[in-house]
Structure formats: C-alpha cells, structure tokens
Design an enzyme around this catalytic site. Structure first.
Site, PDB file in Angstrom:
ATOM      1  N   SER A 147      -8.784  12.475  -4.168  1.00 27.44           N
ATOM      2  CA  SER A 147      -7.875  12.870  -3.110  1.00 27.44           C
ATOM      3  C   SER A 147      -6.723  13.767  -3.569  1.00 27.44           C
ATOM      4  O   SER A 147      -6.051  14.366  -2.750  1.00 27.44           O
ATOM      5  CB  SER A 147      -7.296  11.620  -2.460  1.00 27.44           C
ATOM      6  OG  SER A 147      -6.517  10.885  -3.399  1.00 27.44           O
TER       7      SER A 147
ATOM      8  N   LYS B 228       1.920  15.305  -5.875  1.00 28.81           N
ATOM      9  CA  LYS B 228       1.096  14.849  -4.750  1.00 28.81           C
ATOM     10  C   LYS B 228       2.024  14.269  -3.686  1.00 28.81           C
ATOM     11  O   LYS B 228       3.035  13.637  -4.020  1.00 28.81           O
ATOM     12  CB  LYS B 228       0.115  13.790  -5.247  1.00 28.81           C
ATOM     13  CG  LYS B 228      -0.944  13.366  -4.243  1.00 28.81           C
ATOM     14  CD  LYS B 228      -1.932  12.389  -4.887  1.00 28.81           C
ATOM     15  CE  LYS B 228      -3.071  11.991  -3.977  1.00 28.81           C
ATOM     16  NZ  LYS B 228      -4.046  11.090  -4.646  1.00 28.81           N
TER      17      LYS B 228
ATOM     18  N   SER C  44      -9.236   9.754  -8.104  1.00 29.66           N
ATOM     19  CA  SER C  44      -8.564  10.862  -7.426  1.00 29.66           C
ATOM     20  C   SER C  44      -7.791  11.826  -8.309  1.00 29.66           C
ATOM     21  O   SER C  44      -7.344  12.866  -7.819  1.00 29.66           O
ATOM     22  CB  SER C  44      -7.625  10.325  -6.354  1.00 29.66           C
ATOM     23  OG  SER C  44      -8.379   9.954  -5.236  1.00 29.66           O
TER      24      SER C  44
END
Ligand code: GLN
Length: 481
Positions: free
Chosen positions: A147, A72, A171
């Site tokens: 996310s 990420k 997330s």
C-alpha cells in the site's frame, strides 16, 4: 540525487537546504502530474529548510541536514493534513507528530510531502486510494504496488531521495520491488508506531525506501530506537550504517516453498542470478523449508482483518474527520461510515468482524493464532540452518492498473511472499535484483528477530558486486533529469 550526495553538498556549502528543496520541487512539478504519487506538499517546507540552515549555522550536527523526505499519509504530521487516503479522514489535521517524524525533524530532514497509499494501508496496488491511483514510474499503465505505492514511486522517480512507508503485510517491500528501489521492514518493535495510524497493530511497522543500501541504512539509523510512547517498542539501538562493509560469514537459506509457488520466469532468473553472484562472493547457500508457509496468506487475512475491524471502529463521526449527520447517534455512525470508507476498507471490516464474532471466533481467529505459532516455529527451525532466508519479494513484477481490483483474492495473492514475515515479527528487506520485460524484480531477505543489520551487509555485497545494474533509475526519472 542520493541522500548521501545531498548531505555532502550541504556540508561543503555547495548547496543550501533551500536550494536542495527547490531542486526537488521542480522535479515534483515535472513528474507528479503523470504519477500521482503525492497527496499534498508540505506548505511549510521552505520555512523548515531555512530553519535547518540556521541550526547548521549554529554549528549543530545534523545527520539528515536538508535531506527532503516523503511520508506515507498514515504518519501523523503536526499541522499537516493526514488522511490515510480515506474520505473518512479528509481534512484531519493531527495535533502532534509521529515519533518517526519527530526524529526526522531533529535530524534536520525536510518534510517534502505526504504520499498516496491504499486506503488505511489495505491493498497491494495503491488503487484503493480514495484520491485516485498512483502510477508506476517504469510503466505508467502499471501499478506501483502497495500500500505504500506513493512513497515507492516518489523515490523511484527521483521526486525524493528518501521516503517512509508502513508495512503490515508487505506494504514497504512489495512496492519497493515493483518500483526497483530498496525497502525495509524492521523487526516488530524496532520502530515506534506512535503516530502511525493503526491498521493491524500486531503487524504494523514503519519502514524506509531508498535508492542504495547506504541511503537505506542512513534513514534506518534515524527511525529505529526505543520510544516509551509505544508499549511494543524494543530497547535495541540501531547500527545499520555500521553494518555496511562488514562481511560476516553468512549462510543463506533459499525457502523451498516460495521458489515452487508459481513465480514468473524473470523472478526465477533473478533468484538464480542472486545466488550465483553471492556464491562467487563466498556466501554459502542451503535449502530450507517452511511447511506452514502455505497457511500464511489465510492466517494473515484473518488476523489482519480482525485487528482492522477493531482499529477502524474509532471512525464513527464523533472525534475524527468526516461526519454525516443522521437522525440519531447510530444513524450518524451508519451514514458516516457508509460514506467515508471505500470498498476495500468495508470488505475488511466485514471479514474481520465476522472472524471475531461469537461462535466463529475459535474457528477463525483462534485457528489463525495457532497457525501463527506454527509459522514462528518453522522460522526458528529454518534459522537453525541459515543466518538469512531468501525468497522473491513478489511472484511477479508490477501488474496493469485495473487487473486485480475486481478480484480481491487475486489481489491478496500478491502478498504471498511477504505476509509471513509480519506474522512472525521478523525483519525483511527487498532489494532490486533483476528485470522482467523492462520491469524491476525484487528479492527478499529475511533475518531472525533483531538481526536486521545482517540484511544490510548482505544486500550491500550484492549491490557492490553487481555494480548498480539493478538499481538503474526509472526511465521517467532520466527523461526529466
Ligand atoms: N497488501 C497487504 C494488505 O492488503 C499488506 C498491506 C500492508 O502491508 N499495509 O493487507
């Protein structure tokens, strides 16, 4: 390919890490234009794969030898841009690796790419990325969740066998559920946050994505462990792979409030099926109650925005990323922050600043802290009756792109099943457990602090007794295989 298959091939000499890397680069080339799961490839990946080959030739034991991993874009990577999908950090190149990244490199993993995400990890759909949304590999008209949507979509589409995300309120788990893969949020403090760009520090935790429980355990064993550079890091050694195959006598507590709360039919059916399958395996089920759960979402959106407003104060055009020059210091800050932050980041900074402001602090932040303590007490009560708790990961499967971007409250409601776990610092795991109209459905297992390994034992019993029917590859992955 699974990470375990890659390891076997690399160890037997059937494929070199460079060959593995090239295989994945081809998949990225074929799939990425449709998905936009990645923000950038690691330009030094080939070099790094060759370095792994040399270490292997010297006889080093590498637990992730040549396994490509996607990260990420809020995990700092030395020499490789790290933007948090925000204009304000565009072109920011960290001078150091996050601890988790360092650990992956030590283990012989090859960093393949940085993944798309909601700006600063705020969102549930990856639509708040400043660089465009990611699409769900199961249906390109739908969101992958967020996310960490880029990380989840990369694994679900077979662009990478493993990925890391971060989980502040769901997330990792929610996008795992939306994309039909496994996602794990460890007990707060089990994974170092050093080099994870801060969102809400008392809630943030790095977590892995994988296609099987064994692969999830492989990656969890590498990232968990004490780190003196994170003051909240716990001294607990990971034993995830070891926990596989164990069949502890566990009682699962179905959380009444989360079953009642407006779940879609496919989610309820998956919950029922999960119970049936595990009961047949000798697992006991009871019902438990978390009365304060109804306050979890409100509590989360006060606590997290308060921390965000403080953490994001550092992006002022002085030290990092974007600077829009103004007439003086204040004007420079105003112009930089106006231009650099997207709408959701601004909304949260405003909400959090308000919640912390003089005269309102007690009414909002203080109250949120008290609600957090009640929630913790509720969980302790529930764990007196059950070893592991069960809820859906999300009340519904992946929604359409654009369906919730204009309505922040309905977007926040996507997190109803996941935020409580972060507020209390518990470990949570989302596993693929069903389908609704061709879209994956996830179930969430929650354990007491530091009992994370239990989740893996249980998830694996379900995985084995269902023979992988819920862990099929996304159609797009098969089409291009
Ligand atoms: N969707 C939640 C939010 O928007 C969770 C975010 C996260 O876990 N990083 O805050």
């Amino acid at each position: 390919m699974l990470a375990h298959e890659i390891l076997a091939q690399v160890r037997s000499g059937e494929r070199t890490p460079t060959e593995v890397l090239r295989f994945y680069l081809k998949r990225v080339e074929a799939l990425e234009p449709q998905l936009h799961a990645l923000l950038r490839l690691n330009p030094r990946a080939e070099e790094e794969a060759r370095a792994v080959e040399q270490r292997l030739a010297q006889g080093e034991e590498l637990p992730l030898a040549g396994v490509p991993v996607v990260l990420k874009d809020n995990l700092c990577t030395r020499g490789l841009e790290t933007t948090c999908a925000s204009r304000i950090l565009e072109h920011f190149v960290p001078p150091y690796d996050a601890t988790v990244v360092e650990r992956l490199r030590e283990a012989g993993a090859v960093i393949l790419a940085k993944a798309n995400m909601d700006e600063f990890a705020m969102g549930s759909s990856t639509e708040f990325s400043a660089f465009g949304p990611t699409r769900n590999p199961w249906d390109l008209q739908r969101v992958p969740g967020g996310s960490s949507g880029g990380s989840a979509a990369a694994v679900a589409s077979g662009m990478a066998p493993l990925a890391l995300g971060s989980d502040t309120g769901g997330s990792v788990r929610q996008p795992a559920a939306f994309c039909g893969v496994y996602g794990f949020k460890p007990t707060y403090g089990r994974v170092s946050r050093y080099g994870l760009v801060a969102c809400a520090s008392s809630l943030d935790q790095v977590g892995p994505f994988a296609r099987t429980v064994a692969d999830l355990a492989l990656l969890s064993d590498r990232i968990c462990g004490h780190d003196p550079r994170d003051s909240t890091s716990l001294k607990a050694e990971p034993g995830f792979t070891r926990a596989l195959g164990e069949r502890p006598a566990l009682t699962v507590g179905v959380v009444r409030e989360s079953v009642q709360a407006g779940n879609s039919p496919g989610v309820l059916a998956a919950l029922e099926n999960f119970r049936r399958v595990l009961e047949a395996e000798g697992v006991r089920f009871v019902e438990v109650s978390l009365p304060a759960l109804e306050y979890a979402l409100a509590t989360y959106y006060i606590a997290m925005t308060a921390e965000v407003s403080s953490n994001l104060a550092r992006y002022d055009g002085t030290l990092y990323g974007l600077r829009v020059a103004g007439q003086d210091v204040t004007d420079t800050m105003r112009k930089t922050r106006s231009a650099g932050f997207g709408p959701e980041a601004k909304r949260r900074i405003l909400m959090g600043t308000f919640a912390l402001s003089a005269g309102y602090y007690d009414a909002y932040y203080g109250k949120a802290l008290r609600a957090r303590a009640r929630l913790k007490a509720d969980f302790e009560q529930a764990f007196a009756h059950a070893d592991v708790l069960l809820t859906p990961t999300s009340p519904f499967p992946a929604f359409k792109l654009g369906a919730k971007t204009d309505d922040p409250l309905s977007m926040y409601l996507s997190d109803i099943d996941t935020v409580a776990v972060n507020l209390v610092g518990l470990p949570g795991l989302s596993l693929p457990a069903g389908y609704e109209e061709g879209l994956p459905v996830g179930m969430q297992l929650i354990a007491p602090p530091l009992q994370d390994e239990r989740l893996f034992s249980l998830a694996q019993i379900f995985e084995q007794s269902t023979g992988g029917v819920f862990t099929k590859a996304a159609p797009i992955a098969c089409a291009s295989a």
